[in-house]
Design a protein around this motif. Structure first.
Motif, PDB file in Angstrom:
ATOM      1  N   MET A   8      10.024   2.328  -2.789  1.00 26.65           N
ATOM      2  CA  MET A   8      11.322   1.675  -2.942  1.00 26.65           C
ATOM      3  C   MET A   8      12.443   2.605  -2.521  1.00 26.65           C
ATOM      4  SD  MET A   8      11.538  -1.479  -4.194  1.00 26.65           S
ATOM      5  CE  MET A   8      13.157  -1.378  -4.962  1.00 26.65           C
ATOM      6  N   GLY A   9      12.332   3.860  -2.891  1.00 26.93           N
ATOM      7  CA  GLY A   9      13.364   4.836  -2.564  1.00 26.93           C
ATOM      8  C   GLY A   9      13.529   5.020  -1.073  1.00 26.93           C
ATOM      9  N   ARG A  10      12.415   4.981  -0.335  1.00 28.93           N
ATOM     10  CA  ARG A  10      12.512   5.115   1.126  1.00 28.93           C
ATOM     11  C   ARG A  10      13.296   3.957   1.730  1.00 28.93           C
ATOM     12  NH1 ARG A  10       7.091   6.740   4.148  1.00 28.93           N
ATOM     13  NH2 ARG A  10       6.750   4.519   3.836  1.00 28.93           N
ATOM     14  N   ALA A  11      13.190   2.785   1.100  1.00 29.01           N
ATOM     15  CA  ALA A  11      13.973   1.643   1.572  1.00 29.01           C
ATOM     16  C   ALA A  11      15.435   1.796   1.179  1.00 29.01           C
ATOM     17  CB  ALA A  11      13.395   0.351   1.004  1.00 29.01           C
ATOM     18  N   ILE A  12      15.688   2.248  -0.040  1.00 33.51           N
ATOM     19  CA  ILE A  12      17.054   2.348  -0.547  1.00 33.51           C
ATOM     20  C   ILE A  12      17.890   3.338   0.255  1.00 33.51           C
ATOM     21  CG2 ILE A  12      18.420   3.173  -2.517  1.00 33.51           C
ATOM     22  CD1 ILE A  12      16.275   1.903  -4.330  1.00 33.51           C
ATOM     23  N   VAL A  13      17.311   4.491   0.608  1.00 28.10           N
ATOM     24  CA  VAL A  13      18.094   5.521   1.313  1.00 28.10           C
ATOM     25  C   VAL A  13      18.557   5.037   2.677  1.00 28.10           C
ATOM     26  CG1 VAL A  13      16.977   7.435   0.116  1.00 28.10           C
ATOM     27  CG2 VAL A  13      16.052   6.654   2.311  1.00 28.10           C
ATOM     28  N   ARG A  14      17.855   4.047   3.222  1.00 32.54           N
ATOM     29  CA  ARG A  14      18.243   3.539   4.541  1.00 32.54           C
ATOM     30  C   ARG A  14      19.565   2.783   4.481  1.00 32.54           C
ATOM     31  NH1 ARG A  14      13.967   1.843   7.710  1.00 32.54           N
ATOM     32  NH2 ARG A  14      15.581   0.963   9.060  1.00 32.54           N
ATOM     33  N   GLU A  15      19.938   2.298   3.278  1.00 31.46           N
ATOM     34  CA  GLU A  15      21.127   1.455   3.110  1.00 31.46           C
ATOM     35  C   GLU A  15      21.129   0.329   4.143  1.00 31.46           C
ATOM     36  OE1 GLU A  15      24.539   4.017   3.078  1.00 31.46           O
ATOM     37  OE2 GLU A  15      23.959   4.975   1.196  1.00 31.46           O
ATOM     38  N   PRO A  16      20.053  -0.474   4.185  1.00 31.27           N
ATOM     39  CA  PRO A  16      19.898  -1.484   5.220  1.00 31.27           C
ATOM     40  C   PRO A  16      20.687  -2.747   4.912  1.00 31.27           C
ATOM     41  CG  PRO A  16      18.058  -1.601   3.730  1.00 31.27           C
ATOM     42  CD  PRO A  16      18.925  -0.462   3.243  1.00 31.27           C
ATOM     43  N   SER A  17      20.689  -3.665   5.888  1.00 33.89           N
ATOM     44  CA  SER A  17      21.294  -4.974   5.660  1.00 33.89           C
ATOM     45  C   SER A  17      20.418  -5.831   4.754  1.00 33.89           C
ATOM     46  CB  SER A  17      21.501  -5.707   6.993  1.00 33.89           C
ATOM     47  OG  SER A  17      22.451  -5.046   7.774  1.00 33.89           O
ATOM     48  N   ALA A  18      19.094  -5.593   4.798  1.00 35.63           N
ATOM     49  CA  ALA A  18      18.177  -6.406   3.995  1.00 35.63           C
ATOM     50  C   ALA A  18      16.932  -5.619   3.657  1.00 35.63           C
ATOM     51  CB  ALA A  18      17.802  -7.681   4.739  1.00 35.63           C
ATOM     52  N   ASN A  53       0.817  -1.223   0.000  1.00 39.29           N
ATOM     53  CA  ASN A  53       0.000   0.000   0.000  1.00 39.29           C
ATOM     54  C   ASN A  53       0.850   1.272   0.000  1.00 39.29           C
ATOM     55  OD1 ASN A  53       1.028  -0.077   2.552  1.00 39.29           O
ATOM     56  ND2 ASN A  53      -0.939   0.068   3.624  1.00 39.29           N
ATOM     57  N   TYR A  54       2.140   1.142  -0.313  1.00 41.35           N
ATOM     58  CA  TYR A  54       3.096   2.256  -0.446  1.00 41.35           C
ATOM     59  C   TYR A  54       3.454   2.897   0.892  1.00 41.35           C
ATOM     60  CZ  TYR A  54       0.864   1.900  -5.049  1.00 41.35           C
ATOM     61  OH  TYR A  54       0.314   1.435  -6.208  1.00 41.35           O
ATOM     62  N   ALA A  55       2.446   3.165   1.764  1.00 44.65           N
ATOM     63  CA  ALA A  55       2.683   3.754   3.101  1.00 44.65           C
ATOM     64  C   ALA A  55       3.440   5.079   3.007  1.00 44.65           C
ATOM     65  CB  ALA A  55       3.436   2.766   3.998  1.00 44.65           C
ATOM     66  N   LEU A  56       3.041   5.943   2.051  1.00 51.12           N
ATOM     67  CA  LEU A  56       3.664   7.260   1.915  1.00 51.12           C
ATOM     68  C   LEU A  56       2.912   8.288   2.755  1.00 51.12           C
ATOM     69  CD1 LEU A  56       4.246   7.314  -1.950  1.00 51.12           C
ATOM     70  CD2 LEU A  56       5.798   6.529  -0.157  1.00 51.12           C
ATOM     71  N   TYR A  57       3.626   9.333   3.175  1.00 50.19           N
ATOM     72  CA  TYR A  57       2.985  10.425   3.908  1.00 50.19           C
ATOM     73  C   TYR A  57       2.400  11.399   2.896  1.00 50.19           C
ATOM     74  CZ  TYR A  57       5.588   8.545   7.834  1.00 50.19           C
ATOM     75  OH  TYR A  57       6.093   7.706   8.806  1.00 50.19           O
ATOM     76  N   PRO A  58       1.062  11.550   2.836  1.00 45.09           N
ATOM     77  CA  PRO A  58       0.436  12.340   1.766  1.00 45.09           C
ATOM     78  C   PRO A  58       0.762  13.824   1.816  1.00 45.09           C
ATOM     79  CG  PRO A  58      -1.195  11.696   3.411  1.00 45.09           C
ATOM     80  CD  PRO A  58       0.062  10.954   3.744  1.00 45.09           C
ATOM     81  N   HIS A  59       1.093  14.346   3.007  1.00 43.81           N
ATOM     82  CA  HIS A  59       1.345  15.784   3.149  1.00 43.81           C
ATOM     83  C   HIS A  59       2.790  16.154   2.851  1.00 43.81           C
ATOM     84  CE1 HIS A  59       2.494  13.946   6.930  1.00 43.81           C
ATOM     85  NE2 HIS A  59       3.192  15.028   7.248  1.00 43.81           N
ATOM     86  N   LEU A  60       3.647  15.145   2.628  1.00 35.85           N
ATOM     87  CA  LEU A  60       5.059  15.418   2.356  1.00 35.85           C
ATOM     88  C   LEU A  60       5.368  15.258   0.879  1.00 35.85           C
ATOM     89  CD1 LEU A  60       6.834  13.519   5.309  1.00 35.85           C
ATOM     90  CD2 LEU A  60       6.186  15.944   5.186  1.00 35.85           C
ATOM     91  N   SER A  61       6.353  16.002   0.405  1.00 29.42           N
ATOM     92  CA  SER A  61       6.814  15.855  -0.972  1.00 29.42           C
ATOM     93  C   SER A  61       7.556  14.530  -1.122  1.00 29.42           C
ATOM     94  CB  SER A  61       7.746  17.010  -1.341  1.00 29.42           C
ATOM     95  OG  SER A  61       8.951  16.918  -0.588  1.00 29.42           O
ATOM     96  N   VAL A  62       7.845  14.185  -2.383  1.00 24.47           N
ATOM     97  CA  VAL A  62       8.626  12.974  -2.639  1.00 24.47           C
ATOM     98  C   VAL A  62       9.966  13.052  -1.918  1.00 24.47           C
ATOM     99  CG1 VAL A  62       9.872  11.699  -4.429  1.00 24.47           C
ATOM    100  CG2 VAL A  62       7.509  12.424  -4.823  1.00 24.47           C
ATOM    101  N   ALA A  63      10.632  14.192  -2.029  1.00 26.51           N
ATOM    102  CA  ALA A  63      11.940  14.352  -1.381  1.00 26.51           C
ATOM    103  C   ALA A  63      11.838  14.159   0.126  1.00 26.51           C
ATOM    104  CB  ALA A  63      12.517  15.726  -1.703  1.00 26.51           C
ATOM    105  N   ASP A  64      10.791  14.732   0.733  1.00 25.57           N
ATOM    106  CA  ASP A  64      10.639  14.615   2.184  1.00 25.57           C
ATOM    107  C   ASP A  64      10.244  13.200   2.598  1.00 25.57           C
ATOM    108  OD1 ASP A  64      11.379  17.210   2.668  1.00 25.57           O
ATOM    109  OD2 ASP A  64       9.343  18.001   2.580  1.00 25.57           O
ATOM    110  N   ASN A  65       9.461  12.518   1.765  1.00 28.37           N
ATOM    111  CA  ASN A  65       9.147  11.117   2.042  1.00 28.37           C
ATOM    112  C   ASN A  65      10.413  10.277   2.026  1.00 28.37           C
ATOM    113  OD1 ASN A  65       6.270   9.848   2.280  1.00 28.37           O
ATOM    114  ND2 ASN A  65       5.980  11.609   0.925  1.00 28.37           N
TER     115      ASN A  65
END
Length: 413
Positions: free
Chosen positions: A145-155, A84-96
């Motif tokens: 996907m980008g929110r996951a990528i910026v975290r640079e997680p282990s998995a 369901n994406y789970a994006l914050y609707p009030h924030l821009s893409v950059a802020d998300n």
């Protein structure tokens, strides 16, 4: 980055429901592992136990060298992507994209670097100032996907991330996700009920049923060497045709009879699976993949002992090939495995299943050349590639292969 290990993990809910049973699975560092199976098979529960969103009843989960059973999700160094994406609707893409980094008090320069890098990887540079409501479904999924990528997680943990997209976008996005994962080299566990997604994306695929791991292998290994009837019937599109049959030996040859029809097995198949001879005159399940069938009018030089007849119910012209739906006069296979497969493909009552179990004909499908001469309502003749047949024990559902009725292939759990 790190590998992920599920060590005999079990989940039992408070009402006694067994969701996952003794799941043992090792995902290597940098591997793309797909968990696939029907709805309710336990794949999402397994993912949530890795994430820390579900408690573990028994067993252990390791991420890298750490046992993380009791760690909260925020301390497991993983990033999740939901359907369901789970994006914050009030924030821009950059802020998300930057949100989780700011929570973790990452420096402003590092936040800008990671956001710019993720936007470049995902083709989001021109959308950074937009709000989610101004994006398409595919663009929103890229932001997730980008929110996951910026975290640079282990998995990365992905729970059916493409299920809200239309068919065309799903094909496009699954190719992009696979490419991004290869480029980043991040260990990924991906949950889906769509076996086409599983086969096209995963380095390896784990098939689950009713909370139990059935088989884990490379996609082609699952397709060519299913360890049981459920995996054989689940993997492949269109699905494998299954009929009750009997193996027969005559003059050194091995044949399979179903209804009034007989096919002589190819010498290469008998050589690969010599223990099939031990099953003569005993009931078995015969599996024929649709792509192992061809219209006899197209393959005219095929011998008679490689041909079967059926009554055509429907012909679907697909462009590059055609799907011929037909019935053969042979008993259908109705076991616990096949009932689960039928329920996965269509909503069907137990009464209807019981009625079908008593029938003397089986519905099949052939994937043939588009020049097929098969016509609805007519009897057609089809050529079978008898070097690519599958056999299963009617009672246990286990594959009958070169290791006997309990063949232990490399991919079996």
């Amino acid at each position: 980055m790190a590998g992920v290990t599920l060590d005999e993990v079990t989940k039992i809910y408070h009402d006694g429901t067994l969701a996952v049973s003794d799941l043992g699975l090792e995902i290597a560092d940098g591997e793309f592992m797909v968990l696939v199976g029907p709805s309710g098979c336990g794949k999402t529960t397994a993912l949530r136990m890795v994430a820390g969103l579900e408690s573990i009843t028994e067993g252990h989960v390791r991420i890298g060298e750490r046992v993380v059973d009791r760690l909260p999700p925020k301390d497991r160094d993983i990033a999740m992507v939901f359907q369901n994406y789970a994006l914050y609707p009030h924030l821009s893409v950059a802020d998300n994209l930057a949100f989780s980094l700011k929570l973790h008090k990452v420096s402003r320069d590092e936040v800008r670097r990671r956001v710019a890098e993720a936007a470049h990887i995902l083709g989001l540079e021109e959308f950074l100032d937009r709000k989610p409501r101004n994006l398409s479904g595919g663009q929103r999924q890229r932001v997730a996907m980008g929110r996951a990528i910026v975290r640079e997680p282990s998995a990365f943990l992905m729970d059916e991330p493409l299920s809200n997209l239309d068919a065309k976008l799903r094909v496009q996005m699954r190719a992009e996700i696979a490419r991004i994962q290869r480029d980043l080299g991040t260990t990924t566990i991906y949950v889906t009920h769509d076996q086409t997604e599983a086969m096209t994306m995963g380095d390896r695929v784990a098939v689950m049923k009713r909370g139990v791991l059935q088989q884990v292998d490379k996609p082609q290994g699952l397709y060519e060497h299913p360890v049981n009837l459920f995996v054989g019937g689940f993997i492949g599109s269109p699905a494998m045709n299954l009929v009750q049959a009997t193996l027969e030996a005559s003059n050194g040859d091995l044949s399979v009879r179903f209804g009034e029809q007989t096919l002589r097995l190819a010498d290469s198949l008998v050589a690969e699976r010599p223990r099939l001879r031990e099953r003569t005159n005993r009931p078995v399940v015969l599996g024929i993949r649709p792509e192992s069938l061809e219209d006899a009018a197209v393959a005219m030089d095929a011998p008679a002992d490689r041909r079967i007849r059926g009554t055509v119910e429907l012909v679907e012209l697909m462009g590059a090939d055609a799907y011929v739906h037909f019935t053969v006069d042979a008993k259908p296979v109705f076991t616990e495995d096949t009932r689960d497969l039928v329920r996965e493909r269509a909503e069907i009552s137990d009464a209807t299943l019981a009625q079908r179990a008593g029938e003397e004909h089986t519905d099949c499908v052939a994937r043939v050349h588009p020049d097929t001469r098969a016509r609805e309502g007519e009897t057609t003749e089809l050529v079978v590639d008898t070097s690519r047949l599958y056999f299963f024990d009617l009672e246990t559902g286990l594959a009958l292969g070169d290791g006997g009725p309990e063949r232990k292939g490399d991919g079996q759990a």
